[in-house]
Design a protein around this motif. Sequence first.
Motif, PDB file in Angstrom:
ATOM      1  N   PHE A 108       0.855  -1.265   0.040  1.00 47.63           N
ATOM      2  CA  PHE A 108      -0.138   0.018  -0.048  1.00 47.63           C
ATOM      3  C   PHE A 108       0.779   1.156  -0.114  1.00 47.63           C
ATOM      4  O   PHE A 108       1.859   1.062   0.619  1.00 47.63           O
ATOM      5  CB  PHE A 108      -0.910   0.102   1.161  1.00 47.63           C
ATOM      6  CG  PHE A 108      -1.931  -1.018   1.280  1.00 47.63           C
ATOM      7  CD1 PHE A 108      -1.905  -2.221   0.751  1.00 47.63           C
ATOM      8  CD2 PHE A 108      -3.225  -0.519   1.455  1.00 47.63           C
ATOM      9  CE1 PHE A 108      -2.714  -3.204   0.760  1.00 47.63           C
ATOM     10  CE2 PHE A 108      -4.394  -1.445   1.498  1.00 47.63           C
ATOM     11  CZ  PHE A 108      -4.220  -2.618   1.097  1.00 47.63           C
ATOM     12  N   GLN A 109       0.204   2.404  -0.508  1.00 48.04           N
ATOM     13  CA  GLN A 109       1.143   3.545  -0.495  1.00 48.04           C
ATOM     14  C   GLN A 109       0.034   4.722   0.014  1.00 48.04           C
ATOM     15  O   GLN A 109      -0.949   4.959  -0.682  1.00 48.04           O
ATOM     16  CB  GLN A 109       1.579   4.055  -1.832  1.00 48.04           C
ATOM     17  CG  GLN A 109       2.356   5.378  -1.826  1.00 48.04           C
ATOM     18  CD  GLN A 109       2.785   5.545  -3.571  1.00 48.04           C
ATOM     19  OE1 GLN A 109       2.510   5.059  -4.237  1.00 48.04           O
ATOM     20  NE2 GLN A 109       3.613   6.706  -3.570  1.00 48.04           N
ATOM     21  N   VAL A 110       0.536   5.456   0.897  1.00 50.06           N
ATOM     22  CA  VAL A 110      -0.271   6.459   1.540  1.00 50.06           C
ATOM     23  C   VAL A 110      -0.166   7.702   0.421  1.00 50.06           C
ATOM     24  O   VAL A 110       1.060   7.976   0.320  1.00 50.06           O
ATOM     25  CB  VAL A 110      -0.004   6.957   3.038  1.00 50.06           C
ATOM     26  CG1 VAL A 110      -0.706   8.054   3.195  1.00 50.06           C
ATOM     27  CG2 VAL A 110      -0.149   5.589   3.873  1.00 50.06           C
ATOM     28  N   THR A 111      -1.202   8.292   0.006  1.00 51.57           N
ATOM     29  CA  THR A 111      -1.151   9.284  -0.745  1.00 51.57           C
ATOM     30  C   THR A 111      -1.714  10.769  -0.179  1.00 51.57           C
ATOM     31  O   THR A 111      -1.411  11.714  -0.493  1.00 51.57           O
ATOM     32  CB  THR A 111      -2.024   9.297  -2.025  1.00 51.57           C
ATOM     33  OG1 THR A 111      -3.233   9.157  -1.894  1.00 51.57           O
ATOM     34  CG2 THR A 111      -1.333   8.233  -3.014  1.00 51.57           C
ATOM     35  N   ARG A 112      -2.587  10.510   0.641  1.00 52.46           N
ATOM     36  CA  ARG A 112      -3.157  11.593   1.508  1.00 52.46           C
ATOM     37  C   ARG A 112      -3.608  11.210   2.957  1.00 52.46           C
ATOM     38  O   ARG A 112      -4.156   9.994   3.107  1.00 52.46           O
ATOM     39  CB  ARG A 112      -4.211  12.457   0.847  1.00 52.46           C
ATOM     40  CG  ARG A 112      -5.252  11.715   0.271  1.00 52.46           C
ATOM     41  CD  ARG A 112      -6.095  12.684  -0.746  1.00 52.46           C
ATOM     42  NE  ARG A 112      -6.937  13.463  -0.141  1.00 52.46           N
ATOM     43  CZ  ARG A 112      -8.496  13.516   0.095  1.00 52.46           C
ATOM     44  NH1 ARG A 112      -8.757  12.328  -0.211  1.00 52.46           N
ATOM     45  NH2 ARG A 112      -8.982  14.221   0.956  1.00 52.46           N
ATOM     46  N   HIS A 113      -4.024  12.065   3.817  1.00 49.17           N
ATOM     47  CA  HIS A 113      -4.919  11.580   4.886  1.00 49.17           C
ATOM     48  C   HIS A 113      -5.692  13.019   5.203  1.00 49.17           C
ATOM     49  O   HIS A 113      -5.631  14.086   4.980  1.00 49.17           O
ATOM     50  CB  HIS A 113      -4.015  11.207   6.266  1.00 49.17           C
ATOM     51  CG  HIS A 113      -3.228  12.308   6.772  1.00 49.17           C
ATOM     52  ND1 HIS A 113      -2.030  12.693   6.143  1.00 49.17           N
ATOM     53  CD2 HIS A 113      -3.605  13.139   7.714  1.00 49.17           C
ATOM     54  CE1 HIS A 113      -1.643  13.879   6.656  1.00 49.17           C
ATOM     55  NE2 HIS A 113      -2.440  14.123   8.011  1.00 49.17           N
ATOM     56  N   GLU A 114      -6.561  12.485   6.046  1.00 49.44           N
ATOM     57  CA  GLU A 114      -7.573  13.636   6.789  1.00 49.44           C
ATOM     58  C   GLU A 114      -7.875  13.266   8.318  1.00 49.44           C
ATOM     59  O   GLU A 114      -7.942  12.051   8.630  1.00 49.44           O
ATOM     60  CB  GLU A 114      -8.927  13.732   6.122  1.00 49.44           C
ATOM     61  CG  GLU A 114      -8.794  14.152   4.482  1.00 49.44           C
ATOM     62  CD  GLU A 114     -10.291  14.026   3.869  1.00 49.44           C
ATOM     63  OE1 GLU A 114     -11.489  14.461   4.429  1.00 49.44           O
ATOM     64  OE2 GLU A 114     -10.297  13.839   2.761  1.00 49.44           O
ATOM     65  N   LEU A 115      -7.787  14.523   8.972  1.00 52.23           N
ATOM     66  CA  LEU A 115      -7.937  14.206  10.476  1.00 52.23           C
ATOM     67  C   LEU A 115      -9.052  15.261  10.822  1.00 52.23           C
ATOM     68  O   LEU A 115      -8.983  16.429  10.584  1.00 52.23           O
ATOM     69  CB  LEU A 115      -6.515  14.566  10.987  1.00 52.23           C
ATOM     70  CG  LEU A 115      -6.732  14.447  12.670  1.00 52.23           C
ATOM     71  CD1 LEU A 115      -6.847  13.062  13.206  1.00 52.23           C
ATOM     72  CD2 LEU A 115      -5.168  14.857  13.112  1.00 52.23           C
ATOM     73  N   THR A 116      -9.961  14.676  11.604  1.00 51.28           N
ATOM     74  CA  THR A 116     -11.060  15.619  12.266  1.00 51.28           C
ATOM     75  C   THR A 116     -11.052  15.365  13.828  1.00 51.28           C
ATOM     76  O   THR A 116     -11.086  14.378  14.019  1.00 51.28           O
ATOM     77  CB  THR A 116     -12.387  15.426  11.741  1.00 51.28           C
ATOM     78  OG1 THR A 116     -12.282  15.516  10.173  1.00 51.28           O
ATOM     79  CG2 THR A 116     -13.567  16.318  12.050  1.00 51.28           C
ATOM     80  N   PHE A 117     -11.047  16.356  14.465  1.00 49.13           N
ATOM     81  CA  PHE A 117     -11.137  16.589  15.887  1.00 49.13           C
ATOM     82  C   PHE A 117     -12.845  16.736  16.285  1.00 49.13           C
ATOM     83  O   PHE A 117     -13.188  17.683  15.456  1.00 49.13           O
ATOM     84  CB  PHE A 117     -10.406  17.535  16.663  1.00 49.13           C
ATOM     85  CG  PHE A 117      -8.879  17.376  16.355  1.00 49.13           C
ATOM     86  CD1 PHE A 117      -8.422  16.516  17.292  1.00 49.13           C
ATOM     87  CD2 PHE A 117      -8.226  17.809  15.267  1.00 49.13           C
ATOM     88  CE1 PHE A 117      -6.615  16.223  17.235  1.00 49.13           C
ATOM     89  CE2 PHE A 117      -6.866  17.617  15.408  1.00 49.13           C
ATOM     90  CZ  PHE A 117      -6.283  16.902  16.005  1.00 49.13           C
ATOM     91  N   TYR A 118     -13.423  16.012  17.219  1.00 48.79           N
ATOM     92  CA  TYR A 118     -14.679  16.030  17.516  1.00 48.79           C
ATOM     93  C   TYR A 118     -14.494  16.744  19.147  1.00 48.79           C
ATOM     94  O   TYR A 118     -13.935  16.457  19.874  1.00 48.79           O
ATOM     95  CB  TYR A 118     -15.289  14.846  17.416  1.00 48.79           C
ATOM     96  CG  TYR A 118     -15.553  14.361  15.957  1.00 48.79           C
ATOM     97  CD1 TYR A 118     -16.533  14.969  15.249  1.00 48.79           C
ATOM     98  CD2 TYR A 118     -14.424  13.883  15.417  1.00 48.79           C
ATOM     99  CE1 TYR A 118     -16.721  14.383  13.920  1.00 48.79           C
ATOM    100  CE2 TYR A 118     -14.773  13.351  14.057  1.00 48.79           C
ATOM    101  CZ  TYR A 118     -15.662  13.557  13.374  1.00 48.79           C
ATOM    102  OH  TYR A 118     -15.894  13.329  12.006  1.00 48.79           O
ATOM    103  N   GLY A 119     -15.520  17.507  19.293  1.00 52.29           N
ATOM    104  CA  GLY A 119     -15.985  17.993  20.738  1.00 52.29           C
ATOM    105  C   GLY A 119     -16.736  19.192  20.591  1.00 52.29           C
ATOM    106  O   GLY A 119     -17.717  19.299  19.864  1.00 52.29           O
TER     107      GLY A 119
END
Length: 130
Positions: A108-119
């Motif tokens: 596998f190859q990571v090309t992007r990511h997303e991160l969301t904080f909830y609160g």
Amino acid sequence: MKRHTSQRQAILDVLQEASGPLTPQEVLEHARTKKRSLGLATVYRNLNTLSEEGAINAVCLPGDRTRYEVREPDHHHHFYCNQCGHVYTLMTPCPVRLSKDVNVPNGFQVTRHELTFYGTCATCKSETSS
């Protein structure tokens, strides 16, 4: 590139002034203060065009409606308020360091990511404290 209309400019202005990505309905509500005759179909059409042109990004959060924001040159993440549903853009440095050592399945190859904080956002927190 399609022609630049006053409707499109009103939509871009709203997205540039926002503290985070907006739903098409939120874009319409804010843009109507600048362009009273604006309709929801026009907002959707212009959001699609602006997205295709690369001027804005679609932000898709799990279980939520698609939102839109002006494309930023720097990678960033979001904060979702569980009480009011507002999404805020976080412009702090990315806490995720991707490297060759990321533990993904072999091949596998990571090309992007997303991160969301909830609160809870500051406004909702102060309202519940009162």
